[in-house]
Every structure is written in structure tokens, then in C-alpha cells.
Design an enzyme around this catalytic site. Structure first.
Site, PDB file in Angstrom:
ATOM      1  N   ASP A   1       0.884  -1.161   0.000  1.00  0.00           N
ATOM      2  CA  ASP A   1       0.000   0.000   0.000  1.00  0.00           C
ATOM      3  C   ASP A   1       0.924   1.214   0.000  1.00  0.00           C
ATOM      4  OD1 ASP A   1      -1.701   2.089   0.555  1.00  0.00           O
ATOM      5  OD2 ASP A   1      -2.302   1.365   2.543  1.00  0.00           O
TER       6      ASP A   1
ATOM      7  N   LYS B   1       2.966  11.270  -3.578  1.00  0.00           N
ATOM      8  CA  LYS B   1       1.837  10.648  -4.274  1.00  0.00           C
ATOM      9  C   LYS B   1       0.872  11.698  -4.834  1.00  0.00           C
ATOM     10  CE  LYS B   1      -1.631   7.057  -3.273  1.00  0.00           C
ATOM     11  NZ  LYS B   1      -2.046   6.129  -2.216  1.00  0.00           N
TER      12      LYS B   1
ATOM     13  N   GLU C   1      -7.209   0.661  -4.195  1.00  0.00           N
ATOM     14  CA  GLU C   1      -7.166   0.514  -2.731  1.00  0.00           C
ATOM     15  C   GLU C   1      -8.479  -0.003  -2.147  1.00  0.00           C
ATOM     16  OE1 GLU C   1      -5.775   4.388  -1.621  1.00  0.00           O
ATOM     17  OE2 GLU C   1      -3.819   4.022  -2.523  1.00  0.00           O
TER      18      GLU C   1
ATOM     19  N   ASP D   1     -12.826   5.669   1.871  1.00  0.00           N
ATOM     20  CA  ASP D   1     -11.389   5.714   2.138  1.00  0.00           C
ATOM     21  C   ASP D   1     -10.899   7.161   2.173  1.00  0.00           C
ATOM     22  OD1 ASP D   1      -8.646   5.568   2.117  1.00  0.00           O
ATOM     23  OD2 ASP D   1      -8.491   4.225   0.398  1.00  0.00           O
TER      24      ASP D   1
END
Ligand code: AMP
Length: 552
Positions: A32, A94, A195, A217
């Protein structure tokens, strides 16, 4: 399929109990790659396990830094020195991955980040750290390499394959660049998975009846919501939506602004502009925010945060309560509602049909977030998995499924964004609609607009806007060698393809001459292939053994 395997994953994720999932030890890891933290897991002797780093921590900060002595640092070590070395510490890479330098998100990052963001040759974002320019996939690659090292140390043997997760809402450039980062890290990326899909896989709903579930999320940098349906050995994503620039960091920044305002009112000193003071304030705000998830009141105490014109030290002290935190951050959390609405509409699902809501991402620990979710869906979210680890566990299960026939449900995912081409007048003609199941491909016939036109230009776009220029330009290519003919006569078949990773490729064929051109879609914000190859080589020879240390 072995339903036991999937259910076992759930038991392990939820309770921490060891459950035999069958199969042999896997050397393919699941990672992850988070905005703020990374987590690596592996299916070992039939059990998905989260691999702790050298310091015993189950997640590792996605930080990279170059220290004053020139040493490269990653993980906890990099994060710990961020305050005193803010300009040479990169975090949140990211947020920049696969983004073009001139997009609004990159502009915002430039305003927010203490490190320097510069433009690369493919209009990509790069960062300058201690005088050297790094590409973003390089930064993520360094972090991934650290996760690889953590896994190798644990397994006691080399690891060279991985499944890496990305937010469901990542576009083609972001996915491609994440894959590139894997290559730079010395990893063959067997699959990029979303994810929320990974989280749902790890949960492994143990009942056979068809059930619709939501994965909500909210992480450090991104928000995603996915609506999935499971049953009959299939885990299918019905729809996904999200915002790649909404997360815990935005909550921190809202709080930083508020605290800086209070300090300005108290001392007439503006902390904005003082990188080190701001970094200290940001750290303190994040900590206070986390504290307020389990207490009603906390202290922000920052001695020597600034000096007045006479050089006298100024301190900042403030008692923050949960109510005040919520007041300044409510608007951000509320923004997730409309995204949930959009996902439900795309999934043609009513709130009442949702059986389970899974919370993923550290920011979902905030009580306000949980209240908003409960209020929106009219249902209390599921408690019981570790939001920091569940995605990596799902990635590890998928890794084992792909590499050693580990049995699990058939994953059916969707593309989060529509794919199309620019047409005359600056419009976008949609060819593959968002939330179409992937892999998928679609053909479309094009023609010429002039007599004897020898070539056509095709601009491939991704996004939801009707206007071409408001979408991501994935690439443009010219199909040449079209036979001389009246306008409208030639038939040019263009094939658009999205693979299981969500990565796009396009090819074109002149049906008259059978001449074919396959197009390397090399979106803005990604690395050109030659540079990627060079970096892969450089880092594989490399030797930057980035050692993490205990602590955090
Ligand atoms: P992730 O990207 O999933 O690692 O999420 C990281 C984000 O979650 C960061 O913004 C953290 O500040 C936030 N976070 C972690 N723990 C908590 C907590 N206990 N309460 C509120 N936010 C948290």
C-alpha cells in the site's frame, strides 16, 4: 475457488487471529503506497501478514530526505528530521505522481510544500532536493525500494515482484507512473489494484448472499469511495468516485491556517513564510488532530516558534477542543457527501441497499468523519479492521492469487474515468464511459475531413468534462499513410484498450490499406521511456541502501 481462503483473510484482518488460507509461502508482496505512510504485507504459509519495519512499526512514512551530510534518508528517519530540514524532505509525493506541472493540483502543492517542485521535460513535476532534481517516480521508487528491503529482511530472501495499490480514482498517468516507480524500485509490478478493492478483498465478506458494500477511504491525501457487490465467488466494483486532493493533510492545513491566524492576532507575527515554524506548527496540528479523535481537548505548545523584531523569543500555546477542530474542518469532511452521492448514482444503488460500510484510511478515525458517514448512509460503519493495514493485506492476497494460484474471488473492477478523443470544436467524444468494467476495449471508426488527406491526428483524453481542454490529454498521435480519397471515405479504426491495471493503450488501423499504428500513450506528467530505462538501470546498480532505523 476456495471460499475458505477468502474468509480466512477476513478473519485475520478483523481479529488478528492466524488463519490457514492454504498454499505455499509467497514471495510476491503487496504494498500500500500511501500518501503519508506505506504498508507491506505478504501471504506467508497461507497467512496474510503485515511486515513490520526494522523499528517494529507496521507502517513506514512515505518520506524521503537528503540530510546535510548528503546521506539519503527514507521512512521514519526522513520524517523525524523534516522540521529542521524542511526544504530537503519530500513527503506527499503521491500527490504529484503522474501530474503535469501546470495542473491546479500541482500548483496547489507548490504553494503548500516546503520543498521545491520544478518542471520536467514531459511537463511532469519533479523535486529539487539538496541541489539534485528527482523525478516523482524516483521518489516513490525509493520509498518502494525501502518496503522491498523491509520485506526481504523479514523473508530472508530477495523479493522482486509486487502488487501495488493506488486510489481508485487515479487516472492513466498516475497508474503508469506508479508502475514506473515499482520498476525503479527493482520490482516487477504484477498488478496495480485499487485501494478500496484491496480493502474489500481483505475483509472477505464471509457470507454467500449477495451484498452491496461501500468502502469509504479518507487517507492523508486522497478520498475515494467505491461501491462493491459480492457474492457467488465474485467481488465486483459497481462504481467508484473520488477526489485525489482531499484528505487528512487538508484538515491539517485548515488547522494550521487557523492557528497561524491566532498567533498573528496575538503577536502580530505571520508564521507563513517561515518554513521551519510552519513545519513545526503543521506537525503539532496533525498531532492535535489525532489526539482529538480520542480526547475532547488537547494542548498545542510550541516554544520559541518565532522572534519579534528585537529578537525576543515568542511561544505559541493553545488549548484546542474537538468542537473547534470540527468547526474549521467540517466543510472539508462534508465535501465527501457529494462524491458519495455521485458514486451511488453511478452504481444505480440506493443508500438503503448498502449492507456494510468499511472505513479505510487514517483520517476515518476522526469522529466527525464517522458521524458524517453514519448520517449520510443512515448506518453505523463497520468497525473491526485496521484502516492502516487492510489495503496492504488485500494487495498481498491479490499478489498470492496472481503468483501461486492462491484462491480468492474473481475481482471485477471498473475504470474511474471516461476515455475519449478530442473532436472538432474542442469537444470530447466519449468512447469508454467511466465505471465501465475493466479490462475493456472499444473500437471506433474515424475518417478524414479533407479530400486526399494523408494523415489524421487523434488526441486521446481522459476525464468527465464535455470540453476537451478540461480533461487529461493522455497522448496524441498522427496516423499517416492514408490512401488518397475523397473526404469521409477512408475508414480508420481506432481501438481503445484499458487493461486490468487501468492502463490505457490505443492503436489505429486504416481499413483501406490495413496499415496499423500502435500508439504508445505517454501522457503528460509521466516519464519518457528512455529516461525511465535509465533510472531503472541507475537504481538497480545503485547502491543506495536506504536504511531505516528503529523509531518513529
Ligand atoms: P493514510 O494515508 O491512510 O495513512 O492516512 C493518513 C492520514 O490519517 C493523515 O492525515 C493522519 O493525520 C490521519 N490520521 C491518522 N491517525 C488519525 C487519528 N487518530 N485521527 C485523525 N486522523 C488520523
Amino acid at each position: 475457488m476456495s471460499r475458505r481462503g477468502w474468509h480466512g483473510a477476513k478473519a485475520r484482518a478483523c481479529t488478528g487471529l492466524a488463519t490457514n488460507l492454504g498454499g505455499t509461502m509467497s514471495r510476491v508482496i503487496g504494498i500500500d503506497l500511501g500518501t503519508t505512510n506505506c504498508c507491506v504485507a505478504v501471504v506467508e504459509d497461507g497467512h496474510p501478514v503485515v511486515i513490520p519495519n526494522t523499528g517494529g512499526y507496521r507502517t513506514t512514512p512515505s518520506h524521503f530526505a537528503v540530510a546535510e551530510d548528503g546521506k539519503r534518508l527514507v521512512g521514519h528517519l526522513a520524517k523525524r528530521q523534516a522540521i529542521t530540514n524542511a526544504r530537503n524532505t519530500v513527503y506527499n509525493a503521491k500527490r504529484l505522481i503522474g501530474r503535469s506541472f501546470d495542473c491546479p493540483e500541482a500548483e496547489r502543492a507548490r504553494a503548500m510544500c516546503p520543498y521545491e517542485i520544478v518542471e520536467g521535460p514531459n511537463r511532469d513535476c519533479r523535486v529539487r532536493v539538496a541541489g539534485r532534481v528527482y523525478t516523482i517516480p524516483e521518489i516513490s521508487g525509493i520509498v518502494l525500494r525501502e518496503m522491498k528491503r523491509v520485506a526481504e529482511e523479514y523473508l530472508g530472501e530477495p523479493v522482486d515482484r509486487a502488487v501495488i495499490t493506488v486510489p481508485a480514482y487515479f487516472n492513466d498517468a498516475q497508474r503508469q507512473t506508479t508502475k514506473d516507480a515499482g520498476r525503479i524500485a527493482g520490482l516487477e509490478v504484477l498488478r496495480i489494484i485499487n485501494e478500496p478493492t484491496a480493502a474489500a478483498l481483505a475483509y472477505g465478506f464471509g457470507r454467500d448472499e449477495a451484498e452491496k458494500i461501500v468502502v469509504y477511504d479518507l487517507g492523508g491525501g486522497t478520498f475515494d469511495i467505491s461501491i462493491l457487490e459480492k457474492g457467488g465467488g465474485v467481488l465486483e466494483v459497481l462504481a467508484t468516485a473520488g477526489d485525489t486532493f482531499l484528505g487528512g493533510e487538508d484538515i491539517d492545513l485548515a488547522l494550521v491556517d487557523r492557528m497561524a491566524q491566532i498567533f498573528l492576532e496575538q503577536e502580530e507575527i505571520n508564521l507563513h513564510g517561515d518554513t521551519m515554524a510552519l513545519q513545526r506548527l503543521k506537525d503539532a496540528c496533525e498531532k492535535a488532530k489525532c489526539d482529538l479523535s480520542h480526547t475532547d481537548e488537547t494542548e498545542i505548545h510550541l516554544p520559541f516558534i518565532a522572534a519579534d523584531e528585537n529578537g525576543a523569543a515568542k511561544h505559541f500555546s493553545y488549548t484546542l477542543n474537538r468542537e473547534e477542530l470540527e468547526e474549521f474542518t467540517r466543510e472539508l469532511v462534508e465535501q465527501t457527501r457529494s462524491i458519495c452521492e455521485a458514486a451511488l448514482a453511478d452504481a444505480r444503488t440506493e443508500k438503503e441497499d448498502i449492507c456494510q460500510i468499511l472505513l479505510v484510511g487514517g483520517q476515518t478515525r476522526m469522529p466527525l468523519v464517522q458521524r458524517v458517514v453514519t448520517d449520510f448512509f443512515g448506518k453505523v460503519p463497520h468497525k473491526g479492521v485496521n484502516p492502516d493495514e487492510v489495503v496492504a493485506i488485500g494487495a498481498a492476497i491479490q499478489a498470492a492469487m496472481l503468483s501461486e494460484g492462491f484462491e480468492g474471488p474473481l475481482l471485477v473492477d471498473v475504470t474511474p474515468l471516461s476515455l475519449g478523443i478530442a473532436t472538432y470544436g474542442g469537444h470530447m467524444a466519449r468512447i469508454i464511459e467511466r465505471n465501465t468494467t475493466v479490462p475493456t476495449s472499444k473500437k471506433q471508426i474515424f475518417t478524414t475531413t479533407r479530400d486526399d488527406q494523408p494523415a489524421v491526428k487523434i488526441r486521446v483524453l481522459q476525464g468527465e468534462s464535455e470540453r476537451a481542454d478540461e480533461n487529461d490529454l493522455l497522448g496524441e498521435f498522427i496516423l499517416t499513410g492514408i490512401r488518397a480519397a475523397k473526404k469521409g471515405d477512408p475508414e480508420i479504426e481506432v481501438n481503445f484498450d484499458i487493461d486490468a491495471n487501468g492502463i490505457v493503450s490505443v492503436s489505429a488501423r486504416d481499413l483501406g490499406t490495413n496499415q496499423e499504428q500502435s500508439i504508445q500513450v505517454n501522457p503528460r506528467g509521466t516519464l519518457v521511456p528512455e529516461e525511465l530505462d535509465r533510472l531503472v538501470e541507475e537504481y538497480s546498480a545503485d547502491a543506495v541502501r536506504l536504511k531505516d532505523d528503529p523509531g518513529g
